[in-house]
Write an enzyme that holds these catalytic residues in place. Structure first.
Site, short mmCIF file in Angstrom:
data_model
loop_
_atom_site.label_atom_id
_atom_site.label_comp_id
_atom_site.label_asym_id
_atom_site.label_seq_id
_atom_site.Cartn_x
_atom_site.Cartn_y
_atom_site.Cartn_z
N ALA A 175 0.78 -1.14 0.27
CA ALA A 175 0.07 0.14 0.06
C ALA A 175 0.84 1.31 0.00
O ALA A 175 2.07 1.29 0.44
CB ALA A 175 -1.10 0.06 1.11
N GLU A 201 3.92 -4.94 7.69
CA GLU A 201 3.18 -3.57 8.10
C GLU A 201 3.41 -3.45 9.51
O GLU A 201 3.17 -2.53 10.02
CB GLU A 201 1.66 -4.11 7.94
N GLY A 247 0.90 -5.45 1.10
CA GLY A 247 -0.17 -5.25 0.36
C GLY A 247 0.18 -5.89 -1.16
O GLY A 247 -0.75 -6.77 -1.71
N GLU A 289 -0.08 -9.44 -0.42
CA GLU A 289 -1.50 -9.65 -0.39
C GLU A 289 -2.15 -9.94 -1.57
O GLU A 289 -2.99 -10.83 -1.54
CB GLU A 289 -2.24 -8.85 0.67
N1 CO8 Z 1 4.50 3.34 -0.29
C1 CO8 Z 1 4.93 4.47 -1.11
N2 CO8 Z 1 5.99 4.56 -1.18
C2 CO8 Z 1 7.11 3.80 -1.19
C3 CO8 Z 1 6.68 2.50 -0.77
C4 CO8 Z 1 5.29 2.10 -0.39
N3 CO8 Z 1 4.85 0.95 0.24
N4 CO8 Z 1 7.89 1.65 -0.89
C5 CO8 Z 1 8.77 2.33 -1.30
N5 CO8 Z 1 8.38 3.70 -1.40
C6 CO8 Z 1 9.13 4.68 -2.12
C7 CO8 Z 1 10.32 5.12 -1.04
O1 CO8 Z 1 9.74 5.94 -0.21
C8 CO8 Z 1 11.20 5.83 -2.08
O2 CO8 Z 1 10.76 7.28 -2.45
P1 CO8 Z 1 11.60 8.35 -2.77
O3 CO8 Z 1 12.38 7.86 -3.80
O4 CO8 Z 1 10.68 9.53 -2.94
O5 CO8 Z 1 12.58 8.46 -1.32
C9 CO8 Z 1 10.98 5.06 -3.52
O6 CO8 Z 1 9.95 4.23 -3.32
C10 CO8 Z 1 11.98 3.86 -3.59
O7 CO8 Z 1 12.02 3.28 -2.15
P2 CO8 Z 1 13.62 3.04 -1.66
O8 CO8 Z 1 14.54 4.05 -1.74
O9 CO8 Z 1 13.25 2.62 -0.23
O10 CO8 Z 1 13.91 1.79 -2.56
P3 CO8 Z 1 15.03 0.64 -2.31
O11 CO8 Z 1 15.22 -0.34 -3.57
O12 CO8 Z 1 16.31 0.75 -1.27
O13 CO8 Z 1 13.73 -0.38 -1.22
C11 CO8 Z 1 11.74 -1.22 -0.81
C12 CO8 Z 1 12.56 -0.56 -1.86
C13 CO8 Z 1 12.31 -2.63 -0.30
C14 CO8 Z 1 10.25 -1.55 -1.29
C15 CO8 Z 1 11.67 -0.38 0.42
O14 CO8 Z 1 11.11 0.97 0.00
C16 CO8 Z 1 10.52 -0.63 1.46
O15 CO8 Z 1 10.72 -1.55 2.50
N6 CO8 Z 1 9.46 -0.14 1.26
C17 CO8 Z 1 8.41 -0.40 2.44
C18 CO8 Z 1 7.60 -1.66 2.22
C19 CO8 Z 1 6.52 -1.68 3.08
O16 CO8 Z 1 6.46 -1.44 4.25
N7 CO8 Z 1 5.38 -2.26 2.54
C20 CO8 Z 1 4.05 -2.24 3.52
C21 CO8 Z 1 3.27 -1.29 3.09
S1 CO8 Z 1 1.69 -1.07 4.00
C22 CO8 Z 1 0.59 -2.01 3.48
O17 CO8 Z 1 1.15 -2.68 2.37
C23 CO8 Z 1 -0.63 -2.26 4.10
C24 CO8 Z 1 -1.49 -2.97 3.35
C25 CO8 Z 1 -2.78 -3.07 3.95
C26 CO8 Z 1 -3.58 -1.71 4.10
C27 CO8 Z 1 -5.08 -2.04 4.42
C28 CO8 Z 1 -5.45 -0.44 4.74
C29 CO8 Z 1 -6.97 -0.34 4.50
#
Ligand code: CO8
Length: 248
Positions: free
Chosen positions: A60, A128, A105, A108
């Site tokens: 998400a 999460e 997500g 998921e």
């Molecule tokens: N959402 C928004 N932006 C994101 C996300 C995300 N999930 N993941 C990464 N980004 C962004 C980063 O902030 C970064 O942005 P910027 O360049 O502006 O700084 C860009 O994408 C690239 O990310 P990284 O620089 O971190 O790149 P890496 O290659 O080093 O890492 C990863 C990539 C592994 C994906 C890392 O960014 C990461 O771990 N991201 C978070 C993953 C995460 O925590 N996912 C769970 C999200 S919550 C969720 O899915 C809940 C679902 C259920 C919700 C129910 C609601 C009703």
């Protein structure tokens, strides 16, 4: 945010929301629209979902969370539930073709698909809990059903990335790299697309049923009806005449 193309009766749906294909309301609605518009078309037999760019999906859209009103959060939850129900109830098998990152997500979403092919270096997990939230797209329930509650809880409660060997039962294939991913995904989709649309539809429906008496009765009705289809006539005649069937 969502691109689609149809080739050889396969609907390819691509997540196109760089850099990490974060799932927001618009992306989820785009997926719903693609499946609703084309996923029931009799000329389509299989659906493939893949992420454009460096990954499948990082889950998400975390950056949108602080600004979401309660109403928008509710919409996000119900839109995701609608999408995942649609993936189950549409008549076509849905394959997720996964590379790079498949987190939160995104994982998921992959779990809600019918089949999964993944590259061996993909980061997979439910992080999460590290954000102080939980996998709200049905991931814990699906994962518990698929790999057992003990493994699902460990994955969701630690938020750690998972070693694919510990959950290999989730995947139809674990492949070397993205080139092989595309080849293996296409080969599976093409093989399915060469079969009878009637059989595909019933087999998908059966895969979602339990072993109850009611399900037995649904299966019996399908068996009685399917023998009358043009596809069954073609398949049975082809077997008897020792030729390759041409299914619709
Ligand atoms: N959402 C928004 N932006 C994101 C996300 C995300 N999930 N993941 C990464 N980004 C962004 C980063 O902030 C970064 O942005 P910027 O360049 O502006 O700084 C860009 O994408 C690239 O990310 P990284 O620089 O971190 O790149 P890496 O290659 O080093 O890492 C990863 C990539 C592994 C994906 C890392 O960014 C990461 O771990 N991201 C978070 C993953 C995460 O925590 N996912 C769970 C999200 S919550 C969720 O899915 C809940 C679902 C259920 C919700 C129910 C609601 C009703």
């Amino acid at each position: 945010m969502i691109e689609t193309k149809i080739e050889n009766q396969i609907l390819f749906i691509q997540l196109n929301h760089g850099p990490v294909n974060a799932l927001n309301e618009a992306v989820l609605n785009g997926l719903i629209e693609a499946i609703e518009n084309k996923g029931f078309d009799p000329n389509i037999k299989v659906i493939v979902i893949k992420g454009n760019g460096k990954c499948f999906s990082a889950g998400a859209d975390i950056k949108s969370f602080p600004n979401l009103t309660k109403h928008e959060r509710l919409n996000l939850a119900s839109t995701s539930a609608k999408l995942f129900r649609l993936i189950k109830t549409c008549h076509k098998p849905v394959i997720s073709s996964i590379h790079g990152v498949c987190l939160g997500g995104g994982f998921e979403l992959a779990l809600a698909c019918d089949m999964r092919i993944i590259t061996q270096d993909t980061k997979v997990g439910l992080p999460e809990i590290n954000l102080g939230i939980f996998p709200g797209f049905g991931g814990v329930r699906r994962l518990s059903d698929m790999v057992g509650q003990h493994k699902a809880l460990q994955i969701a409660l630690t938020g750690e990335n998972v070693n694919l060997n510990d959950i290999k039962e989730l995947f139809n294939d674990i492949v070397k790299d993205e080139v092989e991913l595309d080849q293996v995904t296409l080969a599976l989709a093409q093989q399915i697309a060469s079969k009878s649309a009637d059989s595909i539809k019933v087999i998908k429906q059966m895969s979602n049923l339990d072993l109850s008496l009611e399900s037995d009765q649904i299966e019996e009705r399908h068996f009685v009806d399917i023998i009358d289809t043009e596809n069954a006539k073609e398949g049975i005649d082809a077997f008897i005449s020792k030729r390759k069937p041409q299914f619709k």
